[in-house]
Motif scaffolding. Sequence first.
Motif, PDB file in Angstrom:
ATOM      1  N   MET A  12      48.459  68.060  28.419  1.00  0.00           N
ATOM      2  CA  MET A  12      48.415  67.215  29.601  1.00  0.00           C
ATOM      3  C   MET A  12      47.769  68.001  30.739  1.00  0.00           C
ATOM      4  SD  MET A  12      51.400  65.256  31.653  1.00  0.00           S
ATOM      5  CE  MET A  12      50.999  64.582  33.236  1.00  0.00           C
ATOM      6  N   GLN A  13      46.933  67.333  31.474  1.00  0.00           N
ATOM      7  CA  GLN A  13      46.303  67.930  32.644  1.00  0.00           C
ATOM      8  C   GLN A  13      47.137  67.606  33.880  1.00  0.00           C
ATOM      9  OE1 GLN A  13      43.617  69.877  33.021  1.00  0.00           O
ATOM     10  NE2 GLN A  13      43.453  70.001  30.805  1.00  0.00           N
ATOM     11  N   PHE A  14      47.383  68.600  34.692  1.00  0.00           N
ATOM     12  CA  PHE A  14      48.102  68.391  35.939  1.00  0.00           C
ATOM     13  C   PHE A  14      47.095  68.377  37.072  1.00  0.00           C
ATOM     14  CE2 PHE A  14      51.165  70.279  33.051  1.00  0.00           C
ATOM     15  CZ  PHE A  14      52.206  69.382  33.166  1.00  0.00           C
ATOM     16  N   HIS A  15      47.242  67.416  37.982  1.00  0.00           N
ATOM     17  CA  HIS A  15      46.319  67.270  39.108  1.00  0.00           C
ATOM     18  C   HIS A  15      47.079  67.570  40.395  1.00  0.00           C
ATOM     19  CE1 HIS A  15      43.465  65.449  36.358  1.00  0.00           C
ATOM     20  NE2 HIS A  15      44.449  64.697  35.918  1.00  0.00           N
ATOM     21  N   ILE A  16      46.815  68.709  40.972  1.00  0.00           N
ATOM     22  CA  ILE A  16      47.478  69.140  42.193  1.00  0.00           C
ATOM     23  C   ILE A  16      46.481  69.046  43.333  1.00  0.00           C
ATOM     24  CG2 ILE A  16      48.713  71.017  43.337  1.00  0.00           C
ATOM     25  CD1 ILE A  16      50.154  69.898  40.826  1.00  0.00           C
ATOM     26  N   GLN A  17      46.869  68.329  44.374  1.00  0.00           N
ATOM     27  CA  GLN A  17      46.015  68.199  45.552  1.00  0.00           C
ATOM     28  C   GLN A  17      46.601  69.065  46.665  1.00  0.00           C
ATOM     29  OE1 GLN A  17      45.743  63.953  46.310  1.00  0.00           O
ATOM     30  NE2 GLN A  17      43.773  63.945  45.246  1.00  0.00           N
ATOM     31  N   THR A  18      45.930  70.152  46.946  1.00  0.00           N
ATOM     32  CA  THR A  18      46.442  71.084  47.948  1.00  0.00           C
ATOM     33  C   THR A  18      46.334  70.528  49.362  1.00  0.00           C
ATOM     34  OG1 THR A  18      44.299  72.179  47.986  1.00  0.00           O
ATOM     35  CG2 THR A  18      45.982  73.131  46.559  1.00  0.00           C
ATOM     36  N   ASP A  19      45.472  69.525  49.571  1.00  0.00           N
ATOM     37  CA  ASP A  19      45.310  68.954  50.908  1.00  0.00           C
ATOM     38  C   ASP A  19      46.212  67.742  51.142  1.00  0.00           C
ATOM     39  OD1 ASP A  19      43.965  67.343  49.116  1.00  0.00           O
ATOM     40  OD2 ASP A  19      42.245  66.995  50.426  1.00  0.00           O
ATOM     41  N   SER A  20      47.089  67.441  50.202  1.00  0.00           N
ATOM     42  CA  SER A  20      47.991  66.295  50.313  1.00  0.00           C
ATOM     43  C   SER A  20      49.173  66.625  51.222  1.00  0.00           C
ATOM     44  CB  SER A  20      48.511  65.914  48.929  1.00  0.00           C
ATOM     45  OG  SER A  20      49.518  64.933  49.020  1.00  0.00           O
ATOM     46  N   GLU A  21      49.786  65.591  51.781  1.00  0.00           N
ATOM     47  CA  GLU A  21      51.005  65.767  52.577  1.00  0.00           C
ATOM     48  C   GLU A  21      52.200  66.095  51.678  1.00  0.00           C
ATOM     49  OE1 GLU A  21      51.623  62.241  54.896  1.00  0.00           O
ATOM     50  OE2 GLU A  21      49.708  62.429  55.915  1.00  0.00           O
ATOM     51  N   ILE A  22      52.069  65.775  50.397  1.00  0.00           N
ATOM     52  CA  ILE A  22      53.143  66.031  49.441  1.00  0.00           C
ATOM     53  C   ILE A  22      53.068  67.496  49.013  1.00  0.00           C
ATOM     54  CG2 ILE A  22      54.093  65.410  47.188  1.00  0.00           C
ATOM     55  CD1 ILE A  22      52.638  62.671  47.565  1.00  0.00           C
ATOM     56  N   PRO A  23      54.167  68.246  49.141  1.00  0.00           N
ATOM     57  CA  PRO A  23      54.147  69.667  48.751  1.00  0.00           C
ATOM     58  C   PRO A  23      53.702  69.831  47.294  1.00  0.00           C
ATOM     59  CG  PRO A  23      56.197  69.122  49.879  1.00  0.00           C
ATOM     60  CD  PRO A  23      55.484  67.831  49.644  1.00  0.00           C
ATOM     61  N   VAL A  24      52.982  70.900  47.023  1.00  0.00           N
ATOM     62  CA  VAL A  24      52.449  71.114  45.678  1.00  0.00           C
ATOM     63  C   VAL A  24      53.565  71.229  44.646  1.00  0.00           C
ATOM     64  CG1 VAL A  24      50.242  72.092  46.410  1.00  0.00           C
ATOM     65  CG2 VAL A  24      52.203  73.612  46.098  1.00  0.00           C
ATOM     66  N   SER A  25      54.699  71.810  45.019  1.00  0.00           N
ATOM     67  CA  SER A  25      55.807  71.914  44.067  1.00  0.00           C
ATOM     68  C   SER A  25      56.347  70.529  43.712  1.00  0.00           C
ATOM     69  CB  SER A  25      56.924  72.799  44.622  1.00  0.00           C
ATOM     70  OG  SER A  25      57.451  72.263  45.809  1.00  0.00           O
ATOM     71  N   LYS A  26      56.389  69.632  44.681  1.00  0.00           N
ATOM     72  CA  LYS A  26      56.836  68.251  44.429  1.00  0.00           C
ATOM     73  C   LYS A  26      55.833  67.523  43.535  1.00  0.00           C
ATOM     74  CE  LYS A  26      59.103  64.331  45.575  1.00  0.00           C
ATOM     75  NZ  LYS A  26      59.672  63.769  44.362  1.00  0.00           N
ATOM     76  N   GLN A  27      54.551  67.745  43.768  1.00  0.00           N
ATOM     77  CA  GLN A  27      53.530  67.121  42.926  1.00  0.00           C
ATOM     78  C   GLN A  27      53.689  67.564  41.469  1.00  0.00           C
ATOM     79  OE1 GLN A  27      49.408  67.282  44.371  1.00  0.00           O
ATOM     80  NE2 GLN A  27      50.223  67.785  46.398  1.00  0.00           N
ATOM     81  N   LEU A  28      53.855  68.866  41.264  1.00  0.00           N
ATOM     82  CA  LEU A  28      54.001  69.383  39.906  1.00  0.00           C
ATOM     83  C   LEU A  28      55.301  68.891  39.280  1.00  0.00           C
ATOM     84  CD1 LEU A  28      52.952  71.098  37.584  1.00  0.00           C
ATOM     85  CD2 LEU A  28      54.073  73.079  38.643  1.00  0.00           C
TER      86      LEU A  28
END
Length: 182
Positions: A1-17
């Motif tokens: 599975m590919q994970f897509h993390i957007q560092t410029d998002s308002e959502i913290p990267v840990s929450k995205q992951l």
Amino acid sequence: MQFHIQTDSEIPVSKQLYDQMLFAIASRQFSPGHRLPSTRQLAMQTGLHRNTVGKVYSQLELTGLVESVPGSGIYVRSLGHESNHLIADAQIDPRLPAIDLVSQSLNTLLAQGYSLNQARELFLTEIDWRWRCSARVFVTVPRNDLGAGELMLQELQQSLGIPVQLITLDKLEAQLVQSRAA
């Protein structure tokens, strides 16, 4: 599975992951018994710091969805652990008649010679069929984060095989009022 993390998002990267890991487990892309990538591997894949990945794995372990086996790795827990976790999360009272009905149905299948795995597959197939017949999935994101929504939409449509619709958060309430199954 590919994970897509957007560092410029308002959502913290840990929450995205964390959310993407939950999705991978819930959609059975990471099935029970699956060994998760090491923190180093996942950090390299996502571009996140290893401590961030470790924090996400710790959160998943606290929820009971994964377990750490010292010297071996982190594994998705078996269905028995998942169902207990889901019952607790859904706040289903174990004294409800529905629990007895499920238990009786399972006992009947076992008495007819079905294995636990076959009974599980029968239940899951029926539930999946009914869910797919009526379900729609809404991906909701803030208006300024439509790119992330598009990525989620594509992955969900591909994985689930049911209608998926992108809706901005400001329009979600109106859409839920109109929808019968979402």
